[in-house]
Design an enzyme around this catalytic site. Sequence first.
Site, mmCIF file in Angstrom:
data_model
loop_
_atom_site.group_PDB
_atom_site.id
_atom_site.type_symbol
_atom_site.label_atom_id
_atom_site.label_comp_id
_atom_site.label_asym_id
_atom_site.label_seq_id
_atom_site.Cartn_x
_atom_site.Cartn_y
_atom_site.Cartn_z
ATOM 1 N N HIS A 561 5.276 140.371 -12.996
ATOM 2 C CA HIS A 561 4.939 139.958 -11.793
ATOM 3 C C HIS A 561 5.944 140.336 -10.626
ATOM 4 C CE1 HIS A 561 2.627 136.951 -9.034
ATOM 5 N NE2 HIS A 561 4.001 136.984 -8.708
ATOM 6 N N GLU A 562 6.831 139.693 -11.158
ATOM 7 C CA GLU A 562 8.220 139.859 -10.174
ATOM 8 C C GLU A 562 8.479 141.091 -9.868
ATOM 9 O OE1 GLU A 562 8.726 137.278 -8.490
ATOM 10 O OE2 GLU A 562 7.819 135.705 -9.685
ATOM 11 N N HIS A 565 6.137 142.983 -7.549
ATOM 12 C CA HIS A 565 6.459 142.321 -6.200
ATOM 13 C C HIS A 565 7.121 143.358 -5.281
ATOM 14 C CE1 HIS A 565 4.486 138.657 -5.201
ATOM 15 N NE2 HIS A 565 4.876 138.023 -6.063
ATOM 16 N N GLU A 624 0.434 138.699 -4.244
ATOM 17 C CA GLU A 624 0.393 137.948 -5.356
ATOM 18 C C GLU A 624 -0.594 138.656 -6.339
ATOM 19 O OE1 GLU A 624 2.705 135.857 -6.188
ATOM 20 O OE2 GLU A 624 3.719 135.871 -4.417
ATOM 21 N N ASP A 628 0.127 139.929 -10.091
ATOM 22 C CA ASP A 628 -0.612 139.330 -11.262
ATOM 23 C C ASP A 628 -0.967 140.530 -12.124
ATOM 24 O OD1 ASP A 628 0.159 136.709 -10.843
ATOM 25 O OD2 ASP A 628 -1.771 136.385 -9.987
ATOM 26 N N HIS A 691 -0.738 132.286 -3.481
ATOM 27 C CA HIS A 691 -1.217 132.728 -4.794
ATOM 28 C C HIS A 691 -2.832 132.302 -4.937
ATOM 29 C CE1 HIS A 691 3.049 131.735 -4.966
ATOM 30 N NE2 HIS A 691 3.236 132.589 -5.881
ATOM 31 N N ARG A 697 -5.914 133.569 -11.647
ATOM 32 C CA ARG A 697 -4.989 134.347 -12.139
ATOM 33 C C ARG A 697 -5.035 134.764 -13.576
ATOM 34 N NH1 ARG A 697 0.773 132.280 -9.538
ATOM 35 N NH2 ARG A 697 1.220 134.250 -10.067
#
Length: 732
Positions: A561-562, A565, A624, A628, A691, A697
């Site tokens: 996920h990060e 980003h 976000e 995800d 989010h 999610r």
Amino acid sequence: MTVATIVLAVLYGLNVNQAAPETPPVVTTTTPAPSDTQATICESDQCVSAASRIVNAMNLEAQPCDDFFEYACGAWNVDHLIADDQSSVSTFNGLREDVAKILKRVLEKPITTERDSIKKAKNFYSSCMDTAQIDSLGAAPLKTLITEMGGWPVVGDSFDASKFDLSKTLGKFVSIYGTYGLVSMWVGSDDRKSTENIIQLDQPSLGMPNRDYYLDADKYAATAPSYRKYMVDMMTAVAGASADATAINAVADQIIDFEIAIASSMAPDSERRDSEALYNKMTIAELQTTTNSAINWSAYINSAMSVVGTTVTSTENVVIYAPEYLKNVTDIINGRFDHHRLVQNYLVWRVVKGRTSYLSSTLRATRDPYTQATSGTTSEPARWRTCSDSSNSNFPMPVGSLFVQDSFPEENKAATLQMVEDLRLAFKSFLPTNDWMDDQTKTNAETKADLINPIIGYPDYITDTTDNKMDQDYADVTVGVATYFDNIQSAAIHNVKTSYGKLRLPVDFEEWITSPAIVNAFYSPSRNQIVFPAGILQPPFYDAGQPSSMNYGAIGMVIGHEITHGFDNSGAQFDGYGNLNNWWSNSSKENFNVRSQCMIDQYSAISWDTAKGLHLNGENTLGENIADNGGIREAYEAYKRWQVANPGGDLRLPGLGEFTQDQLFFLGYAQVWCGTYKEEYAVRMLTTDPHSPGKFRVLVPSENFPEFGKAFNCKQGVDTMYPNPEDTCRVW
């Protein structure tokens, strides 16, 4: 990952000298994996605990192909009731509660020969816990602060409008008292030159959660009356016997009307995703000409910077993110009756509102109707929880040091670093098959992925007793065991000085400005840095006693996920060195936008019964959601590679023999998002949170990823969780 966006806006880090691993050949998800039954069932205490945690969360009567969130989290959501002092309950919050309990224990240990900064953190915690002392002081500490701020006219303090200097007053409030009542200001890395710090100005925060609470009729009707009551009750309590009810009610109405005007001039979040369009660099003199403002920007900035003894001239460069708002702020102010008095009343109110948590129980009670309206809470958290959180926020490194030394397994740091490399390679392995990108853009994306700098666990200096950096960093913070409110102000000024003091200094790419003892993770586009504090590197996110499949599904998904980003609608505007720089070809960017729009439409079509049936905001949550959906794919690919590299097979847990490792991967992913929400907080979340709610999610990325449907033997085009390809969305 859940942040408050916090916060967050100035996370750092970039290591341009990091060696770039070679891009491996693509491993397809159809590569034969070792048999799930090869390994012996693990019966260690860790494995038994992990198996119990997994099974006890599930609703085995639900069908994973119909509603995977209910299947993975149904029992957990039933068993975990939302307490009166909570707005929601979730796996995330449960782990945060566990961390808070550890902090309580280590902060309550007697002070011995510890470093000075740790002693200050413990004394700060003690001052917070001494509620009898806090209550005995009543409004006295607040009144002292109000006097320092120039008085609060609404409670009867004298006020001479002829001596009111708007520019200097705004600068003083933004720095010394930390309110962004009219204009936000901070010092941080320049988006176009990430090695340099620069002064930055933006539109402000508001008293209610965001502009929608003023401009949306339903939200306004549901919240504004309690906000107004909070204001009136606080003003009345501070004024005491001399309270003038008529004057107080009139000022409360003026302030709300004032904030409506501010909100109306602010750009909505949906219009603030294009960093290129938001970035406006100019000198202070040019800012004055551009805005034609009643605010003297040189005076404002110099007033703010005076806390660190820095003086700027009209030739100083600044970055402006809301030029239209800054143009309008003069009209907003001057269009009010007795506007100098109104601005003073408003600024003091915003400071008082921000300090309510640190006051006596009687004064804290004035906000109860407001917190119920915005969060659904009807009581305060346990005092120890409040104080451990406050100590962690104000003394992040000393408290982080106590946490790491007490409860953080060092091997988790190394394991996470290895998984970061696994996920980095997984992301890169997708690039050759992305037919919507041209070759040069793929090369640029690979370069940026290689330059992502992982910051994991904690900075080494906080556990090194021979390094005095931590004591030096907190040397200017004054802490008394019986003066909690004053301690807060000292810590607040320290934070501002730390930020503003960076002007003229090069950016420190190794700086940590988040506590190690928090359950969260972050990506900083201006540093191309991913951050995984020690607090999140524990069960259920990472557990050496659970199968690698579940670790890749849980912390692996967070890592993915990060990383993603860096390539979402915001992060993709920055290059590998953290600079706002277009590295996309026109055709690749157009294709990216088409794929992003698919995701915007997909999420916007979802209604959430918990939030009165309101729809998700696919535009505001796009970044976000991209992260995800990309994160789960990368984590799965990384796990497939792990299986190939570990032919002996994965751990098998007792009582879970019927589950394949692929199924456990998705369970590990889903169960970090178990949770439920109160209606008021659910509405607020859809309005303010970038989010999507935890339920979605889990559901949407799973539906978009065909390997989920295959793992649970769902019927494509028939079962909800395994739609046909044309009904899915994918960016990465």
